[in-house]
Design an enzyme around this catalytic site. Structure first.
Site, PDB file in Angstrom:
ATOM      1  N   ASP A 357       7.074 -56.792  10.438  1.00  0.00           N
ATOM      2  CA  ASP A 357       6.850 -57.071  12.050  1.00  0.00           C
ATOM      3  C   ASP A 357       6.700 -55.767  12.401  1.00  0.00           C
ATOM      4  OD1 ASP A 357       7.292 -58.873  14.246  1.00  0.00           O
ATOM      5  OD2 ASP A 357       9.151 -57.479  14.480  1.00  0.00           O
ATOM      6  N   GLU A 393       1.782 -55.935  10.350  1.00  0.00           N
ATOM      7  CA  GLU A 393       1.408 -56.224  11.785  1.00  0.00           C
ATOM      8  C   GLU A 393       1.078 -54.971  12.600  1.00  0.00           C
ATOM      9  OE1 GLU A 393       3.070 -59.105  15.385  1.00  0.00           O
ATOM     10  OE2 GLU A 393       4.564 -57.930  14.643  1.00  0.00           O
TER      11      GLU A 393
END
Length: 737
Positions: A357, A393
């Site tokens: 993330d 990401e």
């Protein structure tokens, strides 16, 4: 330094123990405890019994800032925490507070909950200046507790499926959301690791054809006080603090620590089915938030080591994540925490990869994103971590944080440009042809420059964050009123199109168009070069009623509605059929980037050719044409330069893909017989199951009417024919790719 009251209890037998490994480690006879803190002046290990009473054990041994001891007779299930004594000087970044019982950052399991009590905060919550003053309340009884686990587990002959990158098809899902309403899963197992491991779930995903399940965060996370006050919950789990522990609320088991074995059992079940488990991990920040957050672990252990502080104002935290703090990847102990966690999940929990993330935050050693940051060097050289799937990401909320295409060669990336381009194309935006073609063929403009393969592009149309596929074609605007933020949260520029009506409608024409658009998106996704990722429920039109930020909706809005599978059975079967086509035909999952050929090269030898609807090869003027809503791609299965895993040259059928994003029908003309004498319609997205009632055959040079906003895929069923035995002359209309 503030002293706190100590219970009058007998101190257990204590041996020096070892500084490694960090955390609590049971060896069959006792448990070793080790905690890092470079700022501590004294550390107490606090053992908590079933009645909640505390026994404090001073840790006398310190090696390289690691405080440690071995306690014979301490067994799995023992709950514990730490009290760290040291300087309290928030203005200089030091926040030690022995009044707070701290959880172990390396704990393998947790018990209890944080109950919102004021004692969890080290500052005076009533101070006129927010975040200042001192709160000396003891947090025992109001905080979670770390738990000693039994590390022994019978893995049998479990092994990593090791799905090759080019064969990977990712299915992103949520442990609870996948199983909470499933009628064939026992009620006591719904919403749990055991529920996800139930044969009905494993069989469903295996039948669909996905190879890898990517789970939203399962590291232990915290429920936000603000959401609790609103009657909501942190559903997605992007608020972690226990980077070694599976979230205990996802366990059907009720004994402290048993979530670990349950998680392992889930992994084993999927491995037996040949499916990988990938974890969405959140190492960019922790649940403690900014200077207004609670003191539950890192802040009270060693604030400056674990967090990036503002250089000129160490009272405040750098925030590249939008959550209040950022982990300090400039400190070797924070880096060690991340790497130890990754290795643990691979070696002990047997997971097969990670999706990071806001991964750009991990590259911020100074302020700008550094592609050569230490974290990436550590991953590259690590013999364990470097051998599993690593997916970034590739952005964060800081300046210069959007880094799609810029991660090191070892990494794959969520390709946000793929998502945006494909959405724009199918909603009819002009002048997207060139970029659409690049995204369809693996985004060589992003990934070829540093030696990566097309599989580095994780292609997706939707994900947990944003509209579902159904909502993408049903709403122009977000509808997040249920989140309690007056619809201010969530992305406002969604590149969506509601097909004429906002939200649900009984209009059969709009319903047909939406169904067709869903099939267009899935066809594009699953027949693109690269690694496709499907968001859970998109295969049967899951809806969140226009909410594009369901992070706090732990309810029917965000859970899978399995009753809808019967209603959308045709879309499910269409998705499964597309996956089977991708698996059967390597021309759609190339290991190398497609070679279009140099100017003047023979089109017959090309691996790919782009054509206008008239059947002519596209030239630069065609690429620049403002209309930009239709094109045709020829994929030459006989010219594949890839080899399989045994070194054999891959051969496949050839295909033609016809895309029409225009609002009117367009007649396409097939190319000459030198590319194939006869073709068969394999996919037609105007049909509920993607294929016509009777398979249509079209000769070379023939025409095919491609309806408005639809895709047609043709497979070569008769080989190319030439007018003579000689190779044809170079085509003067051939353009450079």
């Amino acid at each position: 330094m503030t002293e706190v009251h100590t219970e009058s209890v007998t101190t257990p037998i204590t041996w020096p123990g070892s500084a490694y490994p960090l955390g609590s480690t049971y060896d069959g006879a006792g448990t070793n405890f080790a905690l890092f803190s470079s700022v501590a002046e004294k550390v107490e290990l606090c053992l908590i019994d079933k009645a909640g009473l505390e026994t404090r054990v001073p840790l006398e041994e310190v090696d390289n800032f690691v405080w440690h001891a071995y306690l014979p007779g301490v067994t799995p299930g023992q709950r514990y925490g730490y009290r760290v004594y040291g300087p309290w000087d928030p203005q200089s970044g030091k926040r030690c507070d022995p009044n707070k019982l701290l959880v172990d950052p390396y704990a393998r399991a947790f018990d209890g909950d944080f109950d919102q009590h004021s004692s969890l905060f080290s500052y005076d919550i009533d101070a006129s200046t927010p975040g200042t003053g001192r709160n000396e309340e003891d947090s025992l009884g109001h905080t979670m507790l770390s738990v000693v686990i039994n590390p022994f587990f019978d893995w049998g002959d479990d092994r990593n499926p090791r799905i090759p990158d080019e064969e990977t098809i990712i299915y992103e899902c949520h442990v609870k959301g996948m199983t909470q309403t499933h009628p064939d899963i026992p009620e006591n197992l719904r919403g749990t690791y055991a529920g996800l491991a139930h044969p009905v779930m494993v069989d469903y995903l295996k039948d669909l054809g996905v190879t890898s399940v990517e789970l939203l965060p399962v590291h232990q996370f915290l429920q936000d006080d603000r959401l609790r006050d609103l009657g909501l919950r942190n559903y997605w789990g992007y608020n972690t603090f226990g980077f070694f522990a599976p979230e205990n609320n996802y366990a059907a088991a009720t004994k402290p620590g048993d979530a670990v074995a349950e998680f392992k059992g889930m992994v084993r079940a999927y491995h037996e089915a040949g499916i990988e488990i990938i974890l969405d991990v959140v190492y960019n920040h922790t649940a403690e938030g900014n200077h207004m957050g609670p003191t539950i672990a890192f802040r009270g252990i060693d604030n400056e080591a674990y967090y990036r502080l503002v250089d000129s104002d160490k009272f405040h935290y750098m925030d590249y994540t939008g959550t209040g703090n950022s982990l300090n990847v400039r400190d070797p102990h924070s880096l060690q925490l991340i790497m130890d966690s990754l290795r643990y999940w691979v070696t002990e929990m047997h997971v097969d990869g990670f999706r990071f993330d806001l991964a750009s935050t991990l590259a911020r050693e100074f302020s700008d994103v550094d592609r050569l940051a230490t974290f990436f060097d550590l991953c590259q050289q690590d013999p364990v971590v470097s051998q599993v799937k690593l997916i970034a990401e590739p952005w964060d909320v800081g300046e210069g944080g959007y880094q799609v295409g810029n991660f090191p060669a070892l990494w794959s990336e969520w390709n946000g440009k793929y998502r945006d381009t494909v959405r724009d194309f199918w909603r009819g935006e002009p002048s997207t042809l060139g970029e659409f073609a690049s995204r369809l063929t693996g985004s060589s403009d992003l990934y070829q420059h540093n030696g990566r393969r097309p599989t580095a592009s994780i292609n997706f149309i939707t994900a947990h964050d944003g509209f579902t596929l159904n909502d993408l074609v049903s709403y122009n605007e977000k509808h997040n009123e249920g989140n309690g933020e007056d619809n201010r949260d969530g992305e406002s520029h969604n590149r969506s199109w509601n097909c004429g009506v906002e939200g649900p409608t009984d209009d059969p024409e709009i319903q047909q168009l939406r169904a067709q658009q869903r099939r267009n998106f899935l066809t594009t996704l699953l027949l693109s070069q690269g690694t496709p990722m499907i968001s859970h429920g998109d295969e049967f039109a899951r809806t969140q009623k226009g909410n594009n930020n369901a992070y706090c909706q732990d309810n029917e809005l965000a859970w899978m509605n399995w009753d809808h599978l019967d209603i959308a059975e045709e879309l499910h079967d269409f998705t499964r059929r597309l996956i089977n086509i991708r698996k059967k035909h390597p021309v759609f999952r190339r290991r190398r980037f497609l070679q279009g050929g140099a100017l003047g090269a023979d089109v017959v030898d090309r691996e790919i050719a782009w054509l206008v609807p008239s059947g002519k090869l596209m030239n630069q003027e065609d690429w620049d044409f403002a209309f930009g809503k239709a094109l045709m791609a020829y994929l030459n299965g006989s010219a594949i330069t890839d080899s399989d895993r045994r070194g054999q040259r891959v051969q496949d059928d050839s295909f033609i893909l016809m895309f029409n994003a225009h609002f009117e029908d367009i007649e396409f003309t097939l190319p000459g017989k030198e590319l194939g004498a006869k073709w068969e319609v394999t996919i037609d997205t105007t049909k509920p199951l993607g294929h016509p009632d009777e398979y249509e055959h079209i000769p070379a040079g023939g025409t095919k009417l491609v309806p408005a906003r639809s895709t047609v895929v043709l497979k070569q069923i008769e080989p190319p024919e030439f007018d003579s035995e000689l190779e044809p002359e170079a085509d003067p209309e051939l353009g450079a790719e």
